[in-house]
Design a protein around this motif. Structure first.
Motif, mmCIF file in Angstrom:
data_model
loop_
_atom_site.group_PDB
_atom_site.id
_atom_site.type_symbol
_atom_site.label_atom_id
_atom_site.label_comp_id
_atom_site.label_asym_id
_atom_site.label_seq_id
_atom_site.Cartn_x
_atom_site.Cartn_y
_atom_site.Cartn_z
ATOM 1 N N GLN A 143 21.656 -42.541 -46.604
ATOM 2 C CA GLN A 143 22.972 -42.046 -46.192
ATOM 3 C C GLN A 143 24.016 -42.879 -46.893
ATOM 4 O OE1 GLN A 143 23.479 -41.655 -41.994
ATOM 5 N NE2 GLN A 143 21.768 -40.216 -41.841
ATOM 6 N N ILE A 196 27.714 -28.009 -52.277
ATOM 7 C CA ILE A 196 28.498 -29.241 -52.251
ATOM 8 C C ILE A 196 29.752 -29.059 -51.388
ATOM 9 C CG2 ILE A 196 29.931 -30.749 -53.711
ATOM 10 C CD1 ILE A 196 27.681 -30.525 -55.836
ATOM 11 N N ARG A 197 30.345 -27.892 -51.483
ATOM 12 C CA ARG A 197 31.524 -27.643 -50.645
ATOM 13 C C ARG A 197 31.129 -27.686 -49.164
ATOM 14 N NH1 ARG A 197 33.349 -22.212 -51.655
ATOM 15 N NH2 ARG A 197 31.877 -21.833 -49.982
ATOM 16 N N ASN A 230 28.545 -29.216 -47.757
ATOM 17 C CA ASN A 230 28.041 -30.514 -47.272
ATOM 18 C C ASN A 230 29.008 -31.669 -47.451
ATOM 19 O OD1 ASN A 230 25.711 -29.247 -46.588
ATOM 20 N ND2 ASN A 230 24.611 -29.825 -48.427
ATOM 21 N N TYR A 231 29.897 -31.568 -48.414
ATOM 22 C CA TYR A 231 30.761 -32.715 -48.708
ATOM 23 C C TYR A 231 32.240 -32.376 -48.577
ATOM 24 C CZ TYR A 231 26.558 -34.816 -50.714
ATOM 25 O OH TYR A 231 25.293 -35.317 -50.889
ATOM 26 N N ILE A 259 33.921 -30.980 -50.750
ATOM 27 C CA ILE A 259 34.568 -31.174 -52.055
ATOM 28 C C ILE A 259 34.432 -29.885 -52.856
ATOM 29 C CG2 ILE A 259 34.517 -32.498 -54.221
ATOM 30 C CD1 ILE A 259 33.257 -34.796 -52.678
ATOM 31 N N ASN A 266 31.094 -44.192 -55.876
ATOM 32 C CA ASN A 266 31.843 -43.582 -54.768
ATOM 33 C C ASN A 266 33.305 -43.997 -54.770
ATOM 34 O OD1 ASN A 266 30.013 -41.828 -53.340
ATOM 35 N ND2 ASN A 266 28.809 -43.675 -52.936
ATOM 36 N N VAL A 325 30.994 -36.643 -57.782
ATOM 37 C CA VAL A 325 30.327 -36.566 -56.480
ATOM 38 C C VAL A 325 29.012 -37.341 -56.529
ATOM 39 C CG1 VAL A 325 29.467 -35.041 -54.652
ATOM 40 C CG2 VAL A 325 31.260 -34.221 -56.199
ATOM 41 N N LEU A 371 25.704 -37.478 -54.753
ATOM 42 C CA LEU A 371 24.934 -36.633 -53.833
ATOM 43 C C LEU A 371 23.932 -37.510 -53.093
ATOM 44 C CD1 LEU A 371 24.417 -33.902 -56.513
ATOM 45 C CD2 LEU A 371 25.888 -33.675 -54.500
ATOM 46 N N LYS A 372 24.042 -37.498 -51.780
ATOM 47 C CA LYS A 372 23.206 -38.449 -51.035
ATOM 48 C C LYS A 372 21.761 -37.956 -50.895
ATOM 49 C CE LYS A 372 24.121 -36.786 -46.367
ATOM 50 N NZ LYS A 372 25.138 -35.780 -46.328
#
Ligand code: GFP
Length: 835
Positions: free
Chosen positions: A165, A542-543, A545-546, A548, A617, A636, A638-639
């Motif tokens: 995470q 990505i939008r 989950n993040y 962004i 980050n 980005v 990505l985790k």
């Protein structure tokens, strides 16, 4: 042939039928009887499990027929010994191998569910750190596809690689509880458990023939319980076994302790044993003194060797034929204790004399090296080793004594050479050098790409090369196109199959036929359309989950791999800062819009790698929110990069970052997966990049940086990174901005350790390669503007990837090292796929 399904079961049975209607019935049946749920109360996981069992049922016939054939025919068998198998989710892959993907999709849809949702539900077995473990997984896929009798042996870690995470830009590690909802793909075989001894001492005795023998009296015994997973070949009946060992206490209670009233002591003993297979050790950390890791290695190796001998008994074969029956590959030094363990079994348990036992042993094993990094070469403190494996230490001394005699004969009067080559490192505290044991105990030694194999001979294994030149060979890595194209990029797979048929999936060289379509503008448009669609999917994810927004039409520039200084994610970061600085200086500058995506885990104890994650980050934070940038750059991180996620990332890349310091990346396999999916590579002449460039053509590859030779020469001549900083204004500005706290809310100290490492040492020549990298990236940006030219280059990358199928690698291992022929497996007609 004899039908091994009981006669009273109907042919188009719920467990074998391959039609939509039978699949639906079987699915609901499994939901009811296995999950004990009905639709109203079933969770998504229940549905996933029901489908997984439905699919597993369809593997069983192939699996058991394979096993039966192997027992009856006793064919020569490949044994892949690996402490890591980074398998990735099974469901989708098995659907594809069975030819059942579309049928299952329809069945699931007709039940009002969605296959993609159920696939997403699977918790992947993350039983590996990175490339080495994933390679093992690709290899067992190819072995089954090529119908080669093979067994994979490894460890069933209760906790695999940690889940990652990101909190406040930093990596946080969370335990990976992959087994918490059960694992439908494995079958426990407690009846086949074996015992593994540890500690204690040895004694000598004379046997009934008056021979001098040694007996090992252990201090403790641990039980190894096998868990089997079928590995089905693509469009093949062969389903080989991956057998992973779990450690348990031999009895649930130590009765002696229990009788003495020491209940807690007895339970403690139990959990002590179970600790052995509790957790996967992370990469890039020093294992020195980590006894549990040595216990893990010996535990799984001992179980596997005993198991292999037991199988020979079932096949009516005597142990003296061990080397005729098995070709055992040591995946790195982790399983190397097998050399001493097999010797011990043959000498002490089967009473062979030394020469015979040694002949069997050295004809059995072959060793693959995966890295030149000195810190990754395993050594064990001698004392610890001797306490844990006293008999093995004696055997290693004897192997070493005989070996050094030979060295003395071949190279008389070279004391230094003896010191360098000895299995025992006596330069300070004494250590056992596992790579030396592997080289001495194996008949073949290979690196994983041309350059790497050459460097092995020239550097870390140079003495062994001079001693045994005939043992050295190269097998360049490969990856399975089933998982990394068919499953992960169905749009591309369909487009290819539409033009050239589906033969390429088993024979990747057939991709070359795509070249016939390169002048067909319709094809090029479709090809570009596939990429756009995949990028849009990722952008959406990505939008969601993040939060962004990224522009699917921007250049997707992706670096996804473990975080390590030699892989140089920070070089990539310096380039982003440079583009940002250019835009700040001239907000109207016309640049190619880019989205930088990163994915990868840092070893929990590797501070610098964790700081690189924080750096990325922090840059993302500034760049993504600066109005001057107007969305032209996005960054980005990505985790929790894992196999499941990788399958989404490779297809979406325009540009694949393979930017390691030349001479450091043994091969790389991500580089192949990106390229197969049409990404162009920006890379150094390192690892398999060199061969990828040779295949796709220099004009379809973005090359930069120093060569391995130049790296050495520069270091030898006294490299001063500061000179590069002083003489390159863009580099200077990038570093100064980091130093000033610009990217860390004014905290100038945050990145100081990283900057100091770069400015005063720079082991990985980031500053030396910076200018060449940035210049090359400028060419990338320009090239992307000519979308038709880009598409042509991208098509040619896919077209010329034939060499990098793991099927080719396995064929090379078979021909150069293993010499194991295929065996055809018959299954009843009604279980064949029709989809
Ligand atoms: C190692 C090497 C890679 C190589 C793989 C597989 O990866 O260059 O491609 O093994 O041979 F570094 P890691 O296990 O270290 O990720």
């Amino acid at each position: 042939m004899v039908n091994i399904v009981p006669n009273n079961i109907q042919l188009e049975d719920d467990r074998t039928g391959m039609t939509v209607s039978i699949l639906k019935r079987a699915f609901l049946d499994n939901l009811f009887y296995v999950q004990a749920k009905f639709p109203k109360i079933a969770t998504k996981n229940d549905y996933y499990m029901a489908l997984a069992y439905t699919v597993r049922d369809r593997l069983v016939n192939r699996w058991l027929n394979t096993e039966r054939t192997y027992i009856e025919k006793a064919p020569r068998t490949v044994v892949y010994l690996s402490a890591e198998f980074l398998l990735g989710p099974h469901l989708g892959n098995n659907l594809i191998s069975l030819g059942l993907y579309n049928v299952a999709k329809q069945a699931i849809e007709e039940l009002g569910l969605n296959l993609a949702d159920l696939l997403e539900q699977e918790e992947e077995p993350g039983l590996g750190n990175g490339g080495l473990g994933r390679l093992a997984a690709c290899y067992i896929d190819s072995l089954a596809t090529l119908e080669i009798p093979a067994i994979g042996y490894g460890i069933r870690y209760e906790y695999g690689i940690f889940d990652q995470q990101i909190k406040d830009g930093w990596q946080v590690e969370i335990t990976d509880k992959w087994l918490q909802y059960g694992n439908p793909w494995e079958v426990a075989r407690p009846e086949a458990s074996l015992e593994v001894k540890f500690g204690g001492h040895t004694e000598t005795y004379t046997d009934e023939f008056d021979r001098y023998r040694v007996r090992w009296v252990p201090y403790k015994v641990v039980k190894g319980v096998p868990y089997d997973t079928p590995i089905l070949g693509f469009q093949a009946n062969t389903a080989n076994t991956l057998r992973l060992w779990k450690a348990e206490a031999p009895e649930s209670f130590d009765f002696e302790a229990f009788n003495k009233g020491d209940y807690f002591g007895a339970v403690h003993e139990k959990s002590d044993s179970e600790n052995i297979t509790k957790v996967l050790y992370p990469n890039d950390e020093s294992y020195q003194g980590k006894q549990l890791r040595l216990e893990q290695q010996y535990f799984f190796v001992s179980c596997s060797l005993q198991d292999a001998i037991r199988l020979m008994k079932l096949q009516n074969l005597a142990p003296e034929r061990f080397h005729e029956q098995y070709a055992i590959q040591l995946n790195d030094t982790h399983p190397t204790i097998a050399v001493a363990a097999l010797m011990r079994l043959l000498l002490d348990e089967y009473g062979f004399d030394w020469d015979r036992a040694w002949n069997i042993t050295t004809n059995t094993f072959a060793y693959t090296n995966h890295t030149l990094l000195p810190e990754a070469l395993e050594r064990w403190p001698l004392e610890m080793f001797g306490n844990l494996l006293p008999r093995h230490l004696e055997i290693i001394y004897e192997i070493n004594r005989r070996f050094l005699d030979r060295v003395r004969i071949k190279f008389p009067d070279e004391i230094d050479r003896l010191r360098r080559m000895s299995i025992i490192d006596e330069s300070g505290e004494r250590y056992i050098r596992m790579a030396h044991l592997a080289c001495i105990g194996s008949h073949a030694i290979n690196g994983v790409a041309e350059l790497h194999s050459e460097l092995l001979k020239k550097t870390i294994l140079h003495d062994f090369y001079e001693m045994y030149p005939e043992k050295f060979t190269n097998v360049t890595n490969g990856v399975t196109p089933r998982r990394f194209i068919v499953l992960s990029n169905p749009r591309l797979a369909n487009l290819i199959t539409d033009r050239i048929g589906d033969g390429w999936i088993k024979n990747l060289d057939e991709l070359r036929k795509l070249e016939n379509f390169i002048e067909d503008s319709g094809f090029r448009q479709e090809f570009a359309g596939v990429k756009r669609a995949v990028k849009r999917d990722l952008a959406e994810q990505i939008r969601d989950n993040y939060g962004i927004d990224i522009d699917p039409d921007s250049l997707f520039d992706i670096q996804a791999k473990r975080i390590h200084e030699y892989k140089r994610q920070h070089l990539n970061a310096l380039h982003i800062i440079t583009l940002y600085n250019r835009l700040k200086a001239d907000p109207n500058l016309d640049i190619t819009p880019r989205t930088f995506l990163f994915g990868g885990k840092a070893a929990p104890g590797y501070y610098m790698a964790k700081l690189i994650i924080k750096l990325i980050n922090s840059i993302a934070d500034v760049v993504n929110h600066d109005p001057d940038i107007r969305g032209r750059l996005k960054v980005v991180f990505l985790k929790d990069y894992n196999v499941k996620f990788a399958q989404r990332i490779y297809p979406a890349a325009d540009l694949s970052e393979q930017i390691s310091t030349a001479g450091k990346e043994a091969s790389g396999t991500g580089n192949m997966k990106f390229s197969m999916n049409g990404a162009l590579t920006i890379g150094t002449l390192d690892g398999a990049n060199i061969e990828i460039r040779e295949e796709v053509g220099a004009e379809n590859f973005f090359l930069f940086g120093l060569t391995a030779e130049q790296v050495l020469a520069l270091k030898a001549s006294g490299y001063n990174p500061r000179d590069y900083y002083e003489s390159n204004p863009e580099l200077k500005l990038a570093i100064d901005r980091l130093d000033s706290g610009f990217f860390s809310r004014g905290d100038g100290d945050l990145f100081r350790p990283l900057l100091d490492a770069l400015m005063y040492q720079d082991d990985y020549l980031v500053l030396a390669d910076y200018a060449s990298y940035v210049e090359c990236q400028d060419r990338v940006g320009q090239a992307y503007r000519d979308s038709d030219r880009w598409t042509r280059m991208s098509i040619l990358n896919v077209d010329r990837m034939g060499k990098f199928s793991s099927d080719r690698s396995i064929r090379e291992y078979l021909q150069k090292i293993w010499k194991v022929p295929p065996v055809e497996i018959q299954v009843p007609e009604y279980t064949q796929s029709n989809g």
